[in-house]
Design an enzyme around this catalytic site. Structure first.
Site, PDB file in Angstrom:
ATOM      1  N   ASP A   1     -11.044  -3.240  -3.112  1.00 13.58           N
ATOM      2  CA  ASP A   1     -10.508  -2.893  -1.798  1.00 13.58           C
ATOM      3  C   ASP A   1     -11.298  -3.438  -0.659  1.00 13.58           C
ATOM      4  O   ASP A   1     -10.875  -4.399   0.078  1.00 13.58           O
ATOM      5  CB  ASP A   1     -10.122  -1.329  -1.567  1.00 13.58           C
ATOM      6  CG  ASP A   1      -8.917  -0.961  -0.825  1.00 13.58           C
ATOM      7  OD1 ASP A   1      -8.759  -2.086   0.152  1.00 13.58           O
ATOM      8  OD2 ASP A   1      -8.618  -0.045  -0.642  1.00 13.58           O
TER       9      ASP A   1
ATOM     10  N   GLU B   1      -1.757   6.648  -1.378  1.00 13.23           N
ATOM     11  CA  GLU B   1      -3.149   6.481  -1.475  1.00 13.23           C
ATOM     12  C   GLU B   1      -3.653   7.974  -0.580  1.00 13.23           C
ATOM     13  O   GLU B   1      -4.502   8.482  -1.387  1.00 13.23           O
ATOM     14  CB  GLU B   1      -3.936   5.527  -0.405  1.00 13.23           C
ATOM     15  CG  GLU B   1      -5.127   5.411  -0.276  1.00 13.23           C
ATOM     16  CD  GLU B   1      -5.861   4.517   0.679  1.00 13.23           C
ATOM     17  OE1 GLU B   1      -5.058   3.716   0.919  1.00 13.23           O
ATOM     18  OE2 GLU B   1      -7.129   4.266   0.357  1.00 13.23           O
TER      19      GLU B   1
ATOM     20  N   HIS C   1       0.912  -1.155  -0.202  1.00 12.17           N
ATOM     21  CA  HIS C   1      -0.045   0.015   0.043  1.00 12.17           C
ATOM     22  C   HIS C   1       0.981   1.258   0.154  1.00 12.17           C
ATOM     23  O   HIS C   1       1.901   1.255   0.829  1.00 12.17           O
ATOM     24  CB  HIS C   1      -0.843  -0.072   1.391  1.00 12.17           C
ATOM     25  CG  HIS C   1      -2.167  -0.988   1.155  1.00 12.17           C
ATOM     26  ND1 HIS C   1      -2.014  -2.378   1.199  1.00 12.17           N
ATOM     27  CD2 HIS C   1      -3.432  -0.473   1.226  1.00 12.17           C
ATOM     28  CE1 HIS C   1      -3.097  -2.552   1.233  1.00 12.17           C
ATOM     29  NE2 HIS C   1      -4.210  -1.653   1.015  1.00 12.17           N
TER      30      HIS C   1
HETATM   31 ZN   LIG Z   1      -6.234  -2.176   0.619  1.00  8.68          ZN
END
Ligand SMILES: [Zn+2]
Length: 341
Positions: A278, A201, A198
């Site tokens: 997600d 974001e 990740h």
């Molecule tokens: Zn995620």
């Protein structure tokens, strides 16, 4: 033809979905017990009223457990919840899904065999669907002994078919220390596990460090790279594929608004993009809805089909499965009688 007209016929793939264990258990148990499942729409409304968009709201993902997780210790329920997630994806047109799970799940005895049971159940109705499992490594730097033991478990599971690793860490919106993660990534890559992390974001932080991680070929989100030409260049140069989750970005408000989503800019810059749900239960989305949202941002049917091809190319699955899926995509998916691997 407008993308929305033929959206249903575009094969889809989702490389970034969290198992949502207790949320899928709740859906299954609610149906069996004849009660209503947890009201996620009310939860989203509450959160949106209480917290500003951005990091604070994002941190609340996964904070509600509608049923105790221990109820999923039972093998039948364990298989049922993975099958439910896979079935939701297959019903929404997915040919491929990668499900990321916490450590206690993938290191459970016989995990991959139960996961394959779920896959087999769904493939009885949707022979196109293939699924793989990923393990999430959280805070690799915090407790080295515990993390090493977990890494050993993942590497053992790799021998049984675990496909990859996803890194989660803190801080997320400013630069983290990647040293312990790089060390682990080397071990995972050597064991043949695919690696994603990740990053990017909520800000541009950690995108470059993730892109340079040993063995990493994908980044979860990474959308803020669009603001920095050097980062775009780095992603293209290293062939990193992004797993973009539009509903998630929209709800958590990590961008000014959905219409300004950088997806088209990433595509234009030559970054390999894929679409993802997600957290589909908490955010009430499907992979079909994600493709529809991308169409709403101006992506053509051909570009949507490219997202699926990108996903299969970047998938953490066997070469045999990959070439079978790419062959089926090239054939337009019309021949359902061909043997599936
Ligand atoms: Zn995620």
């Amino acid at each position: 033809m407008k993308a929305s007209d033929s959206l249903a016929s575009v094969p889809k793939a989702d490389l970034h979905v969290h198992q949502e264990a207790t949320r899928y258990l709740d859906l299954i148990l609610a149906e069996r017990e004849g009660r209503e499942p947890y009201d996620w729409a009310a939860w989203r409304r509450r959160l949106a009223a209480e917290l500003p968009p951005g990091k604070e709201r994002l941190q609340r993902i996964g904070s509600v457990q509608p049923v105790p997780l221990e109820r999923g210790d039972d093998d039948e329920l364990f298989v049922a919840r993975f099958a439910a997630l896979m079935r939701d994806h297959a019903a929404a047109g997915a040919w491929y899904v990668e499900i990321r799970c916490g450590g206690e799940v993938v290191t459970r005895d016989g995990f991959m065999s139960l996961f394959r049971q779920a896959e087999q159940q769904v493939r009885a109705d949707y022979p196109r669907l293939r699924a793989e499992a990923l393990a999430i490594v959280i805070h690799a730097g915090q407790d080295p002994d515990r993390v090493d033991a977990f890494a050993d478990g993942c590497i053992r599971a790799a021998g049984e078919g675990l496909a990859g690793i996803d890194f989660l860490y803190a801080p997320y919106d400013t630069e983290a220390d990647w040293t312990p993660m790089y060390r682990l990534a080397e071990r995972f890559a050597e064991a043949g596990l695919g690696i994603t992390a990740h990053a990017g974001e909520v800000s541009t932080a950690n995108i470059a460090a993730a892109a340079r991680m040993p063995g990493l070929t994908r980044i979860g989100h990474g959308i803020h790279a669009a603001a920095d030409p050097a980062l775009l260049h780095l992603l293209v140069d290293r062939g990193v594929t992004l797993e973009c989750a539009l509903t998630c970005n929209d709800y958590f408000g990590v961008l000014p608004d959905l219409e300004q989503h950088p997806l088209p800019r990433l595509v234009e810059a030559g970054v390999a993009v894929t679409l993802a749900t997600d957290n589909p239960v908490q955010l009430s989305t499907t992979i079909e809805q994600e493709y529809a949202m991308a169409a709403g941002l101006g992506m053509s049917v051909e570009q949507l089909a490219d997202f699926t091809r990108n996903a299969i190319r970047a998938a953490f699955t066997s070469d045999e499965r990959k070439s079978a899926m790419l062959g089926e995509l090239a054939g337009g998916g019309a021949d359902c009688s061909s043997p599936v691997s």
